[in-house]
Write a protein that holds these residues in place. Structure first.
Motif, PDB file in Angstrom:
ATOM      1  N   LEU A 168       0.636  -1.555   0.194  1.00  0.00           N
ATOM      2  CA  LEU A 168      -0.037  -0.070   0.196  1.00  0.00           C
ATOM      3  C   LEU A 168       0.782   1.478   0.147  1.00  0.00           C
ATOM      4  N   CYS A 169       1.488   1.305   0.633  1.00  0.00           N
ATOM      5  CA  CYS A 169       3.008   2.508   0.336  1.00  0.00           C
ATOM      6  C   CYS A 169       3.186   2.821  -0.381  1.00  0.00           C
ATOM      7  N   MET A 170       3.711   1.608  -1.463  1.00  0.00           N
ATOM      8  CA  MET A 170       4.532   1.977  -2.541  1.00  0.00           C
ATOM      9  C   MET A 170       3.650   2.050  -3.671  1.00  0.00           C
ATOM     10  N   ALA A 171       1.970   1.357  -3.664  1.00  0.00           N
ATOM     11  CA  ALA A 171       1.372   2.417  -4.343  1.00  0.00           C
ATOM     12  C   ALA A 171       0.772   3.591  -4.425  1.00  0.00           C
ATOM     13  N   THR A 172       0.221   3.922  -3.289  1.00  0.00           N
ATOM     14  CA  THR A 172       0.626   4.760  -2.841  1.00  0.00           C
ATOM     15  C   THR A 172       0.861   5.673  -3.199  1.00  0.00           C
ATOM     16  N   GLY A 173       2.208   5.776  -2.467  1.00  0.00           N
ATOM     17  CA  GLY A 173       3.220   7.001  -3.438  1.00  0.00           C
ATOM     18  C   GLY A 173       3.998   6.798  -4.612  1.00  0.00           C
ATOM     19  N   LEU A 174       3.382   6.181  -5.519  1.00  0.00           N
ATOM     20  CA  LEU A 174       3.569   6.217  -6.906  1.00  0.00           C
ATOM     21  C   LEU A 174       2.133   7.135  -7.440  1.00  0.00           C
ATOM     22  N   GLY A 175       1.193   6.725  -6.795  1.00  0.00           N
ATOM     23  CA  GLY A 175      -0.113   7.872  -7.107  1.00  0.00           C
ATOM     24  C   GLY A 175       0.386   9.296  -6.632  1.00  0.00           C
ATOM     25  N   TRP A 217      -3.781  14.686 -18.563  1.00  0.00           N
ATOM     26  CA  TRP A 217      -5.241  14.062 -17.940  1.00  0.00           C
ATOM     27  C   TRP A 217      -4.611  12.383 -17.526  1.00  0.00           C
ATOM     28  N   PRO A 218      -3.860  11.131 -18.219  1.00  0.00           N
ATOM     29  CA  PRO A 218      -4.106   9.810 -17.752  1.00  0.00           C
ATOM     30  C   PRO A 218      -3.127   9.570 -16.396  1.00  0.00           C
ATOM     31  N   MET A 219      -2.305  10.926 -16.485  1.00  0.00           N
ATOM     32  CA  MET A 219      -1.248  11.041 -15.000  1.00  0.00           C
ATOM     33  C   MET A 219      -1.991  11.464 -13.940  1.00  0.00           C
ATOM     34  N   TRP A 220      -3.078  12.168 -14.115  1.00  0.00           N
ATOM     35  CA  TRP A 220      -3.496  12.521 -12.422  1.00  0.00           C
ATOM     36  C   TRP A 220      -5.276  11.844 -12.239  1.00  0.00           C
ATOM     37  N   THR A 221      -5.295  11.676 -14.186  1.00  0.00           N
ATOM     38  CA  THR A 221      -6.069  10.107 -13.579  1.00  0.00           C
ATOM     39  C   THR A 221      -5.626   8.934 -12.828  1.00  0.00           C
ATOM     40  N   ILE A 222      -4.588   8.738 -12.938  1.00  0.00           N
ATOM     41  CA  ILE A 222      -3.674   7.205 -12.751  1.00  0.00           C
ATOM     42  C   ILE A 222      -3.655   7.257 -11.336  1.00  0.00           C
ATOM     43  N   GLY A 223      -2.851   8.277 -11.326  1.00  0.00           N
ATOM     44  CA  GLY A 223      -2.476   8.946  -9.501  1.00  0.00           C
ATOM     45  C   GLY A 223      -2.958   9.356  -9.146  1.00  0.00           C
ATOM     46  N   VAL A 224      -4.192   9.876  -8.837  1.00  0.00           N
ATOM     47  CA  VAL A 224      -5.195   9.913  -8.111  1.00  0.00           C
ATOM     48  C   VAL A 224      -6.237   8.648  -7.389  1.00  0.00           C
ATOM     49  N   GLY A 225      -6.539   7.783  -8.683  1.00  0.00           N
ATOM     50  CA  GLY A 225      -6.509   6.844  -8.065  1.00  0.00           C
ATOM     51  C   GLY A 225      -6.233   5.864  -7.280  1.00  0.00           C
ATOM     52  N   LEU A 226      -4.631   5.273  -7.532  1.00  0.00           N
ATOM     53  CA  LEU A 226      -4.412   5.138  -6.862  1.00  0.00           C
ATOM     54  C   LEU A 226      -4.168   5.821  -5.061  1.00  0.00           C
ATOM     55  N   ILE A 227      -3.972   7.353  -5.494  1.00  0.00           N
ATOM     56  CA  ILE A 227      -4.056   7.529  -3.721  1.00  0.00           C
ATOM     57  C   ILE A 227      -5.759   7.371  -3.302  1.00  0.00           C
ATOM     58  N   LEU A 228      -6.169   7.442  -3.926  1.00  0.00           N
ATOM     59  CA  LEU A 228      -8.340   6.976  -3.694  1.00  0.00           C
ATOM     60  C   LEU A 228      -8.224   5.427  -2.707  1.00  0.00           C
ATOM     61  N   SER A 229      -7.600   4.465  -3.510  1.00  0.00           N
ATOM     62  CA  SER A 229      -7.543   3.249  -3.577  1.00  0.00           C
ATOM     63  C   SER A 229      -6.668   2.856  -1.884  1.00  0.00           C
ATOM     64  N   CYS A 281      -4.928  -2.323  -2.981  1.00  0.00           N
ATOM     65  CA  CYS A 281      -3.770  -1.615  -4.429  1.00  0.00           C
ATOM     66  C   CYS A 281      -4.630  -1.653  -5.115  1.00  0.00           C
ATOM     67  N   PHE A 282      -4.821  -0.509  -5.675  1.00  0.00           N
ATOM     68  CA  PHE A 282      -5.466  -0.561  -6.986  1.00  0.00           C
ATOM     69  C   PHE A 282      -5.256  -1.817  -8.074  1.00  0.00           C
ATOM     70  N   PHE A 283      -4.087  -2.233  -7.995  1.00  0.00           N
ATOM     71  CA  PHE A 283      -3.488  -3.008  -9.122  1.00  0.00           C
ATOM     72  C   PHE A 283      -4.143  -4.761  -8.953  1.00  0.00           C
ATOM     73  N   LEU A 284      -4.084  -4.929  -7.516  1.00  0.00           N
ATOM     74  CA  LEU A 284      -5.082  -6.206  -6.996  1.00  0.00           C
ATOM     75  C   LEU A 284      -5.912  -6.251  -7.322  1.00  0.00           C
ATOM     76  N   LEU A 285      -6.912  -4.933  -6.393  1.00  0.00           N
ATOM     77  CA  LEU A 285      -8.352  -4.812  -7.254  1.00  0.00           C
ATOM     78  C   LEU A 285      -8.427  -5.076  -8.117  1.00  0.00           C
ATOM     79  N   LEU A 286      -8.282  -5.040  -8.969  1.00  0.00           N
ATOM     80  CA  LEU A 286      -8.268  -5.104 -10.745  1.00  0.00           C
ATOM     81  C   LEU A 286      -8.734  -6.931 -11.367  1.00  0.00           C
TER      82      LEU A 286
END
Length: 428
Positions: A282-289, A322-334, A340-345
């Protein structure tokens, strides 16, 4: 007439963590005459944070699957919160209230042992072995030393939970309302109460013997599995059961234990169970976001002021961010909701803390280096298992959808804000 929004629009909020020891001590303080009963003290506002299909009642009936099953709840209480006595006493009380004595369970020896594995290590401390209609429970209790008086009785009480959910799942009813793989048995508290055979209910001496054992295990001060209950309640219950074997005498204790399970233990269990990744993941995914979001802002400023200079860059080039912000905020919100956004998918999860207690000691010893231990807990290196509970999978997919929509909304608002600023080349 009130408006009813679709379920996927109701924002999932991760339940707040409740410190069990502090909460239990607070509830164990003597109550004033005007104070409400334990059941009435349940916080209805806080209960709204709990999804109705993953509430405590459904878990106790074992209508949920891994990692939200009754078995998982028991393992969480045993290994993480260290308060398994609450659930074990509650299950025992339900049997006793129905007139069934745990001490009279027939336990014939089985010729062959059989453990049930459903994608994560089976709990060696309580292995359930079935032989036709009877069952044999072998308890090794690797995590605690059962060398106190009446330890055998406690082992039987503890095994009531595990034998009731030996396959860690409730039966699948239909294609739409399924909750887990097919299973012939309906497990959980209801089965432990309704389907146990060869139990004595009319023998007053047997009831007295069992009550005396329960008193020594759970009720008297300094008992091996002492319940954290108010002193006045403890004193009254001890007085009542000394003269009567009626289950009604223990009802206040059962209500108090249920209140602790619902207001504290279940909330913390759900908080961990819904999250599908380790703290490191979660730290890595949120940090990436966060990196993607901040990089998007910096890139926007560079486009506007340094490519080649202010008032010379075409504003439509900024749409590429636009895609960079979409993915970044999506990772932060999850990540903020413990997922983890990728595991949820892919409806996958990493093993939860109580599922690591069966790891081979030699394997753990090989990971003495802190850096190796950290990376071994990341998503790409750690073992991943399927989320089996359909209701939990639906909730996690809702988190993905809400995170994506939040990212889209944030990215769109940022694009509109920056493109409206007078820092771009004039439109022609």
């Amino acid at each position: 007439m009130p408006l009813h929004y679709p379920d996927w629009l109701s924002w999932y909020k991760k339940p707040n963590y409740v410190e069990f020891k502090e909460f239990a001590d607070k509830k164990a303080r003597p109550q004033t005459p005007n104070s409400s009963s334990p059941r009435a003290s349940i916080d209805s506002r806080a209960s709204r944070d709990i999804p109705s299909k993953l509430n405590l009642e459904k878990i106790l009936k074992n209508q949920t699957c891994s990692p939200m099953s009754l078995y998982d709840f028991h393992m969480y209480l045993k290994h993480i919160e260290h308060s398994a006595e609450n659930l074990e006493f509650f299950v025992w009380f339900k049997n006793f209230e129905a007139g069934r004595l745990t001490g009279n369970i027939s336990r014939p020896q089985s010729k062959s042992s059989q453990s049930h594995d459903f994608g994560f290590p089976s709990d060696k401390s309580s292995v359930v072995e079935r032989d036709d209609k009877s069952f044999n429970i072998s308890v090794t209790e690797s995590q605690e030393n059962l060398n106190f008086q009446h330890a055998d009785m406690y082992a039987q009480i503890s095994s009531l939970v595990d034998q009731g959910c030996a396959k860690h799942c409730a039966p699948r009813k239909d294609k739409r309302s399924k909750s887990c793989p097919d299973d012939e048995d309906s497990a959980g508290v209801e089965v432990a109460v309704l389907n146990l055979s060869e139990l004595v209910s009319d023998n007053e001496q047997a009831r007295r013997t069992e009550l005396d054992t329960i008193k020594c295990l759970f009720l008297i001060p300094g008992a091996p599995k002492e319940l954290n209950i108010p002193s006045t309640m403890r004193q009254k219950v001890l007085e009542d059961i000394s003269t009567s074997t009626s289950a009604a005498n223990l009802k206040p204790v059962a209500d108090h234990v249920y209140m602790l399970l619902k207001n504290c233990s279940h909330r913390n269990f759900l908080r961990l169970g819904v999250g599908n990744g380790t703290f490191e993941t979660l730290c890595m995914a949120t940090g990436l976001g966060i990196v993607l979001t901040v990089t998007g802002v910096l890139a926007m400023l560079l486009l506007a002021f340094a490519s080649p200079s202010i008032h010379h860059c075409n504003r439509w080039r900024a749409l590429g961010l636009w895609p960079m912000w979409t993915i970044g905020v999506g990772l932060i919100l999850s990540g903020m909701r413990g997922s983890c956004f990728f595991l949820l998918l892919f409806s996958r999860r990493q093993r939860l803390p109580w599922e690591h207690f069966d790891d081979d000691a030699s394997t753990i010893a090989k990971k003495k280096n802190k850096l190796l231990r950290f990376f071994s807990k990341l998503m790409i290196f750690d073992r991943k298992v399927k989320v089996k509970d359909d209701n939990l999978r639906y909730l996690q997919r809702k988190i993905v959808l809400q995170s994506c929509l939040g990212g889209v909304l944030f990215a769109t608002m940022m694009e509109i804000f920056f493109l409206a600023l007078p820092i771009w080349a004039p439109l022609r």
